[in-house]
Design an enzyme around this catalytic site. Structure first.
Site, PDB file in Angstrom:
ATOM      1  N   LYS A 213      -2.666  15.931  -3.769  1.00 33.85           N
ATOM      2  CA  LYS A 213      -1.255  15.781  -3.468  1.00 33.85           C
ATOM      3  C   LYS A 213      -0.823  15.168  -2.055  1.00 33.85           C
ATOM      4  CE  LYS A 213       2.796  18.525  -2.313  1.00 33.85           C
ATOM      5  NZ  LYS A 213       3.290  19.803  -1.799  1.00 33.85           N
TER       6      LYS A 213
ATOM      7  N   LYS B 268      -4.457  18.988  -0.596  1.00 33.93           N
ATOM      8  CA  LYS B 268      -2.934  18.791  -0.235  1.00 33.93           C
ATOM      9  C   LYS B 268      -2.870  18.445   1.313  1.00 33.93           C
ATOM     10  CE  LYS B 268       1.605  21.005   0.334  1.00 33.93           C
ATOM     11  NZ  LYS B 268       2.372  22.276   0.138  1.00 33.93           N
TER      12      LYS B 268
HETATM   13  C1  PBG Z   1       5.419  24.319  -0.450  1.00 32.59           C
HETATM   14  C2  PBG Z   1       5.409  23.057  -1.033  1.00 32.59           C
HETATM   15  C3  PBG Z   1       5.552  21.668  -0.463  1.00 32.59           C
HETATM   16  C4  PBG Z   1       5.765  20.765  -1.591  1.00 32.59           C
HETATM   17  C5  PBG Z   1       5.262  21.377  -2.795  1.00 32.59           C
HETATM   18  N1  PBG Z   1       4.997  22.864  -2.457  1.00 32.59           N
HETATM   19  C6  PBG Z   1       6.190  21.305   0.855  1.00 32.59           C
HETATM   20  C7  PBG Z   1       5.235  21.404   1.911  1.00 32.59           C
HETATM   21  O1  PBG Z   1       4.283  21.647   1.873  1.00 32.59           O
HETATM   22  O2  PBG Z   1       5.898  21.231   3.052  1.00 32.59           O
HETATM   23  C8  PBG Z   1       6.121  19.463  -1.414  1.00 32.59           C
HETATM   24  C9  PBG Z   1       6.606  18.720  -2.688  1.00 32.59           C
HETATM   25  C10 PBG Z   1       7.255  17.469  -2.431  1.00 32.59           C
HETATM   26  O3  PBG Z   1       7.599  16.740  -1.313  1.00 32.59           O
HETATM   27  O4  PBG Z   1       7.747  16.919  -3.540  1.00 32.59           O
HETATM   28  N2  PBG Z   1       4.487  24.552   0.876  1.00 32.59           N
END
Ligand code: PBG
Length: 327
Positions: free
Chosen positions: A247, A194
């Protein structure tokens, strides 16, 4: 001209093109992210994500019927609590927003497959993904909380947990606590690679989870790196992850391919809020054909190696797959 090889022979009409397709997809692989809020009678469009809604728990029947009418039956749940504090207590409260939403979905239709996002950023008053020590997130202390949050989701009835925090050791910590409580068969989908991405902007507006100071670069990955993504995946596999996720999706297709080539676990990609919002905005401005961009983007992610796709377009994509526009 005397050409022995003519690739165009296999592109002559729709029938042969669909016969020789290399990438096959189906609605079973789609996961639809949904946002739950406290309150009643709420199905309110999210300004940063046109076509997506904040749902209150009593609207679960409407939501479930909507998903089922498109043939989508896997959901990824996010919760937006009324109460935030420095240790995200609403995240593991048995009457927290997610726990209530999971119970309501399972009571309405136990066949729906419910995955919960496990993170603290929507629940902390500072907006970071864990317990702070000064201005840093304390990794090891946060692990206890992530495990506790996961357990509370599973106790409420979640079929799978998906930790998105990027703390070191979290998969192992969650696995141990779930196992200790007898949930040995509950899978963990790890947000393994991520990245610290600007593409999460619209989500943070939707979830009220932007950090109040600093950024997430101390725990989410640097977009320059790909070997590090494999290191993250190695660790998560060792710790017991059942599914690996990359992601965002489109800007990280190279990462997705490397991860898919290297691991024999199912691979998930998350087409995040910014990817969706950009297409919506471009379409609203009359610049692109939204439907075709949606289809082509999704198929690219599958072609790159994804077995599953989390996307705000899940409902429309399921229809496109059934119509044969992709798949
Ligand atoms: C929680 C989380 C996030 C997303 C999914 N889980 C936000 C982040 O990490 O700031 C992002 C999902 C999206 O942008 O559609 N941490």
């Amino acid at each position: 001209m005397n050409l022995t090889k003519r690739p165009r022979r296999l592109r002559g009409n729709a029938s042969i093109r669909s016969m020789v397709r290399e990438t096959r997809v189906s609605p079973e692989s789609l996961i639809y992210p949904v946002f739950f809020v406290e309150g009643e009678g709420i199905q309110k469009e999210i300004p940063s994500l046109p076509g997506q809604y904040h749902w209150s728990v009593d609207k679960v029947p409407t939501l479930v019927e909507l998903c089922k009418s498109h043939g989508v039956s896997r959901l990824l749940l996010f919760g937006i609590p009324d109460h935030k504090d420095d240790h995200a207590s609403a995240a593991y409260d048995e009457n927290g927003i997610i726990q209530k939403a999971v119970r309501a979905i399972k009571a309405y239709d136990p066949e729906l497959y419910v995955i919960t996002d496990v993170c603290m950023c929507e629940y902390t008053d500072h907006g970071h993904c864990g317990i702070l020590c000064g201005h840093e997130v304390d990794n090891d202390k946060t692990l206890e909380y992530l495990a506790k949050i996961s357990l509370s989701h599973v106790v409420a009835g979640a079929d799978m947990v998906a930790p998105s925090d990027m703390m070191d050791g979290r998969i192992g910590a969650i696995r141990r606590l779930l196992d200790e409580h007898g949930y040995v068969n509950t899978p963990i989908m790890s947000y393994a690679a991520k990245y610290a991405s600007a593409f999460y902007g619209p989500f943070r507006d939707a979830a009220g989870s932007a950090p109040s100071f600093g950024d997430r670069k101390g725990y989410q990955m640097d977009p320059h790196n790909v070997k590090e993504a494999l290191k993250e995946c190695d660790l998560d596999v060792e710790e017991g992850a059942d599914i690996l996720m990359v992601k965002p999706a489109l800007p990280y297709l190279d990462v997705l391919t490397k991860v898919a080539d290297r691991y024999d676990l199912p691979i998930c990609a998350y087409a995040v809020s910014g990817e969706y919002a950009m297409v919506k905005a471009a379409a609203a401005a009359g610049l692109v054909d939204e439907y075709r961009i949606m289809c082509e983007s999704a198929i690219s992610v599958y072609r790159a190696g994804a077995d599953m796709l989390i996307t705000y377009y899940a409902l429309e994509l399921a229809d496109a797959m059934r119509k044969g526009d992709i798949g």
